[in-house]
Design an enzyme around this catalytic site. Sequence first.
Site, PDB file in Angstrom:
ATOM      1  N   LYS A   1       0.961  -1.138   0.012  1.00 54.03           N
ATOM      2  CA  LYS A   1      -0.004   0.023   0.024  1.00 54.03           C
ATOM      3  C   LYS A   1       0.840   1.304  -0.020  1.00 54.03           C
ATOM      4  O   LYS A   1       1.982   1.202   0.528  1.00 54.03           O
ATOM      5  CB  LYS A   1      -0.878   0.108   1.364  1.00 54.03           C
TER       6      LYS A   1
ATOM      7  N   ARG B   1     -10.630 -11.440   1.673  1.00 51.65           N
ATOM      8  CA  ARG B   1     -11.424 -12.237   0.997  1.00 51.65           C
ATOM      9  C   ARG B   1     -10.814 -13.762   1.114  1.00 51.65           C
ATOM     10  O   ARG B   1     -11.508 -14.800   1.203  1.00 51.65           O
ATOM     11  CB  ARG B   1     -11.570 -11.867  -0.363  1.00 51.65           C
TER      12      ARG B   1
END
Length: 497
Positions: A272, A346
């Site tokens: 990130k 996920r």
Amino acid sequence: MVEILFGKLALPKDGVLVLPVGEELPLTGEAAMLDETLGGTLSQAMQAAEFKGKAGQSLNIYHAGPYKRVVLTGAGKEDAPRRALLLGAAIVSALGKESEAAILTHGFTSKEAAEIGLGARLRGYKFDKYRTTQKPEEKAKLKKLKLLTASPKEAETAWESAEAVAKGVEFTRDLVTEPANQLYPAEFAERLEGLKKLGVKVEVFGQKELEKLGFGTMLSVSQGSVREPRMVVMQWLGACGHGDDKKAKKPRDPLVFVGKGVTFDTGGISLKPAAGMEDMKWDMAGAGTVSGLMAALAGRKAKVDAIGLVGLVENMPSGSATRPGDVVKSYAGKTVEILNTDAEGRLVLADVLYYAQERFAPKFMVNLATLTGAIIVGLGHEYAGLFSNSDELVGKLVDSGEAVGEKLWRMPLAKEGEAYDKELDSAIADVKNIGGGRAGGSITAAQFLQRFVNGTPWAHLDIAGMAWGAKDAGVNPKGATAFGVRLLDNFARGFEG
């Protein structure tokens, strides 16, 4: 923590007194008696300040008779939703640096008095654990609120349940606020073992147990970190016997709640940007909510069978980290091509969701996750995204959220092989972990999760925009909101026998 007490509905002798006033309504009951005793001081001040009793309004009158301070607080319209709850929050805001106060609840039922206490308790939350240089005037001073009501015993009974919910919210807020060097998977799991004292059965699965189970997608997230992963299973069996009672029967058609618990998310190899990465300490808010919910259900002895599961990992870049392009095998047996290691939540949920269904055969299953930034782009910070394969479940969740002020907005979810879902087809594996581009990112994330749902009525709540508040709002002070604890507690009440 603000201590909530109850007493008889009568004017106290002195101190700080709070008088709730309905919108466009005159002073009544004890408030009217006090105004008469003071020669109309209160009503005159209201007229001069144009105080109308609107929700959020407050008016201070100092040294009124025997009182250090009288605080008139707007209670809003009588039919306003969550009137008592929001009044409690407004009172805490209006009291400022007072250490204690009495609140007259004339016109409110005993149950509503407990709701006022709940609103006050939630808004009065502070996390000062690591503050060592605060000046006295900077510290939270409010310690005690006494609500004066017509039936203190009834209010105290209602408060027992409300306080359990408040403690669940506070537990979640504490977890979400902790820095990642203090709260990592093993420490998180250890804190959840503390729920045993409430009667919750707690099982902790470590690295070896997860490897043996075949949690390939979850382990792919944690493999770059020196912090080993954990999965924690919490069971509150309030319908068939509870907690560590060895005679408790196996739960039948339980409610199952699953939380994403990435205790820090760097993005892994798909790193990130540095700006704002510190916020990723609360990428475990879904797991925090499930934990607080289990504490609330156990604390109020809910007559429902509920199972909470949380997958706890840290997502770090290192020489052992998962690479973009790697293929791993999930607990469900499906292979997953990982194209972006920052789409990691996920992967955690895929294994835990499938395990939850296989082991517990849920009546309904709800997962919570700070899953995508895309949901914030779509819904901002007003609604959490709701994805589901069940219209019945959607209705129950939306109604539960509306009742407590935690709003959900249903988003599209396609069947397997349809648009949105087809974007997840991989050329070399059963499924890939991201879609073809940025468009519809929260939807394709939900589609990925649905690939690991075996027909169970299921809902996915993307709470990325709701887990943390940038400012004080309603019952939430700035910081961790514990969004979902009260919503799902209310949802569970609909199944209590």
